[in-house]
Design an enzyme around this catalytic site. Structure first.
Site, PDB file in Angstrom:
ATOM      1  N   SER A   7     -44.020  30.971 -74.111  1.00 21.25           N
ATOM      2  CA  SER A   7     -42.995  31.569 -73.263  1.00 21.25           C
ATOM      3  C   SER A   7     -41.962  30.522 -72.873  1.00 21.25           C
ATOM      4  O   SER A   7     -42.286  29.531 -72.208  1.00 21.25           O
ATOM      5  CB  SER A   7     -43.626  32.154 -72.001  1.00 21.25           C
ATOM      6  OG  SER A   7     -42.617  32.511 -71.082  1.00 21.25           O
ATOM      7  N   HIS A  32     -41.919  34.038 -77.007  1.00 23.69           N
ATOM      8  CA  HIS A  32     -41.890  35.016 -75.912  1.00 23.69           C
ATOM      9  C   HIS A  32     -40.736  34.677 -74.975  1.00 23.69           C
ATOM     10  O   HIS A  32     -40.632  33.550 -74.486  1.00 23.69           O
ATOM     11  CB  HIS A  32     -43.219  34.970 -75.159  1.00 23.69           C
ATOM     12  CG  HIS A  32     -43.366  36.048 -74.129  1.00 23.69           C
ATOM     13  ND1 HIS A  32     -43.809  37.318 -74.451  1.00 23.69           N
ATOM     14  CD2 HIS A  32     -43.137  36.055 -72.804  1.00 23.69           C
ATOM     15  CE1 HIS A  32     -43.855  38.052 -73.350  1.00 23.69           C
ATOM     16  NE2 HIS A  32     -43.443  37.315 -72.337  1.00 23.69           N
ATOM     17  N   ASP A  34     -38.790  35.802 -71.538  1.00 30.25           N
ATOM     18  CA  ASP A  34     -38.849  36.571 -70.304  1.00 30.25           C
ATOM     19  C   ASP A  34     -37.448  36.789 -69.745  1.00 30.25           C
ATOM     20  O   ASP A  34     -36.751  35.836 -69.401  1.00 30.25           O
ATOM     21  CB  ASP A  34     -39.703  35.848 -69.261  1.00 30.25           C
ATOM     22  CG  ASP A  34     -41.170  35.841 -69.628  1.00 30.25           C
ATOM     23  OD1 ASP A  34     -41.713  36.933 -69.894  1.00 30.25           O
ATOM     24  OD2 ASP A  34     -41.784  34.761 -69.647  1.00 30.25           O
ATOM     25  N   MET A  36     -35.414  38.433 -66.677  1.00 28.70           N
ATOM     26  CA  MET A  36     -35.582  38.899 -65.298  1.00 28.70           C
ATOM     27  C   MET A  36     -34.223  39.129 -64.659  1.00 28.70           C
ATOM     28  O   MET A  36     -33.294  38.352 -64.871  1.00 28.70           O
ATOM     29  CB  MET A  36     -36.370  37.860 -64.483  1.00 28.70           C
ATOM     30  CG  MET A  36     -37.701  37.474 -65.092  1.00 28.70           C
ATOM     31  SD  MET A  36     -38.576  36.255 -64.066  1.00 28.70           S
ATOM     32  CE  MET A  36     -39.922  35.799 -65.178  1.00 28.70           C
ATOM     33  N   HIS A  65     -39.437  40.215 -73.409  1.00 27.25           N
ATOM     34  CA  HIS A  65     -40.120  40.919 -72.320  1.00 27.25           C
ATOM     35  C   HIS A  65     -39.104  41.223 -71.230  1.00 27.25           C
ATOM     36  O   HIS A  65     -38.679  40.329 -70.500  1.00 27.25           O
ATOM     37  CB  HIS A  65     -41.251  40.014 -71.815  1.00 27.25           C
ATOM     38  CG  HIS A  65     -42.061  40.604 -70.718  1.00 27.25           C
ATOM     39  ND1 HIS A  65     -43.113  39.918 -70.143  1.00 27.25           N
ATOM     40  CD2 HIS A  65     -42.006  41.795 -70.062  1.00 27.25           C
ATOM     41  CE1 HIS A  65     -43.665  40.656 -69.200  1.00 27.25           C
ATOM     42  NE2 HIS A  65     -43.002  41.797 -69.127  1.00 27.25           N
ATOM     43  N   MET A  67     -38.195  42.301 -67.890  1.00 30.30           N
ATOM     44  CA  MET A  67     -38.628  42.544 -66.516  1.00 30.30           C
ATOM     45  C   MET A  67     -37.401  42.924 -65.710  1.00 30.30           C
ATOM     46  O   MET A  67     -36.919  42.191 -64.843  1.00 30.30           O
ATOM     47  CB  MET A  67     -39.317  41.292 -65.955  1.00 30.30           C
ATOM     48  CG  MET A  67     -40.692  41.071 -66.544  1.00 30.30           C
ATOM     49  SD  MET A  67     -41.470  39.557 -65.954  1.00 30.30           S
ATOM     50  CE  MET A  67     -41.124  38.477 -67.336  1.00 30.30           C
ATOM     51  N   MET A 136     -50.496  42.212 -67.835  1.00 30.41           N
ATOM     52  CA  MET A 136     -50.087  41.070 -67.023  1.00 30.41           C
ATOM     53  C   MET A 136     -51.285  40.546 -66.236  1.00 30.41           C
ATOM     54  O   MET A 136     -51.950  41.299 -65.525  1.00 30.41           O
ATOM     55  CB  MET A 136     -48.972  41.474 -66.058  1.00 30.41           C
ATOM     56  CG  MET A 136     -47.679  41.943 -66.710  1.00 30.41           C
ATOM     57  SD  MET A 136     -46.905  40.677 -67.749  1.00 30.41           S
ATOM     58  CE  MET A 136     -46.572  39.384 -66.530  1.00 30.41           C
ATOM     59  N   ASP A 174     -50.563  38.255 -70.839  1.00 28.45           N
ATOM     60  CA  ASP A 174     -49.454  37.408 -70.393  1.00 28.45           C
ATOM     61  C   ASP A 174     -49.656  36.996 -68.941  1.00 28.45           C
ATOM     62  O   ASP A 174     -49.681  37.841 -68.047  1.00 28.45           O
ATOM     63  CB  ASP A 174     -48.146  38.194 -70.543  1.00 28.45           C
ATOM     64  CG  ASP A 174     -46.918  37.416 -70.110  1.00 28.45           C
ATOM     65  OD1 ASP A 174     -47.040  36.229 -69.748  1.00 28.45           O
ATOM     66  OD2 ASP A 174     -45.818  38.000 -70.135  1.00 28.45           O
TER      67      ASP A 174
END
Length: 217
Positions: A7, A32, A34, A36, A65, A67, A136, A174
């Site tokens: 990540s 990966h 993330d 946000m 991913h 979020m 998660m 994750d």
């Protein structure tokens, strides 16, 4: 064989390209990413421009991913940026099936992530449409959190639900993954392990830290 997905949330963004190259050379199976938005979670990270900027640095799949709230508004942006897998949170949209369909129409893989307190029953009506489930093992929003061991039975239950469904769905775990708990998650049924701090901020090099997780399995 369990896949390792470093990540980049924990990577040095000042040297992101070299970090991605080292992860690929070190045996990572995918990257990966993330995303946000400061709403669904309190932190803010990166958007499509950064993803597009490093897309040509590595040939590894980009596992993005989201979020973010209302992910359906931004699917095309992240696909154009170079995403190979787009994961949305079950908690982030009132129309989960519709979001998944929008992703699949872009000819990429779709995943659904579940927060620690979200029951796996929310997957019942979308199992035939998804390629990955993300369990998660931390509350999303920040890197470097401790693996919540009480979620391990949920990993097992999700794996069993996937088997019973008969669909080809990968199970990703994750949050807080390290050499100390990687085998616990893998034994519970994880096909993919996401690790950030353990890889990019571990004691060794990126390559050595990936090897340490693989060696623990």
């Amino acid at each position: 064989m369990v896949k390792i997905a470093p990540s980049i949330l924990s990577a040095d963004f000042g040297n992101l390209a070299s970090a991605l190259k080292e992860a690929e050379q070190g045996g990572a199976d995918m990257i990966h990413i993330d995303v946000m938005d400061g709403n669904f979670v309190s932190n803010i990270t990166i958007g499509p421009v950064v993803i597009a900027g490093v897309r040509n640095v590595t040939k590894l799949p980009f596992d993005v991913h989201l979020m973010i709230n209302n992910p359906e508004k931004y699917i095309s942006d992240y696909v154009k940026a170079g995403s190979d897998i787009l994961t949305v949170h079950a908690e982030a949209s009132d129309h989960l099936h519709g979001v998944i369909q929008k992703i699949k129409k872009q000819d990429i893989k779709a995943g659904v992530a579940l927060n620690p307190s979200t029951p796996i029953s929310v997957l019942e009506n979308v199992m035939g449409d998804i390629d990955m489930v993300v369990i998660m093992t931390v509350n999303p929003g920040f890197g470097g959190q401790k693996f919540i061991e009480s979620i391990v039975p949920k990993i097992r239950d999700t794996k069993e639900a996937i088997k019973k469904s008969g669909f080809n769905i990968e199970l990703q775990v994750d949050g807080g993954i390290s050499p100390k708990n990687a085998k616990i998650a893998a034994d519970a049924g994880a096909d993919i392990l996401v690790a950030g701090s353990a890889i990019f901020k571990g004691e060794g090099t990126i390559k050595e830290n990936i090897a340490a997780i693989k060696g623990a399995l």
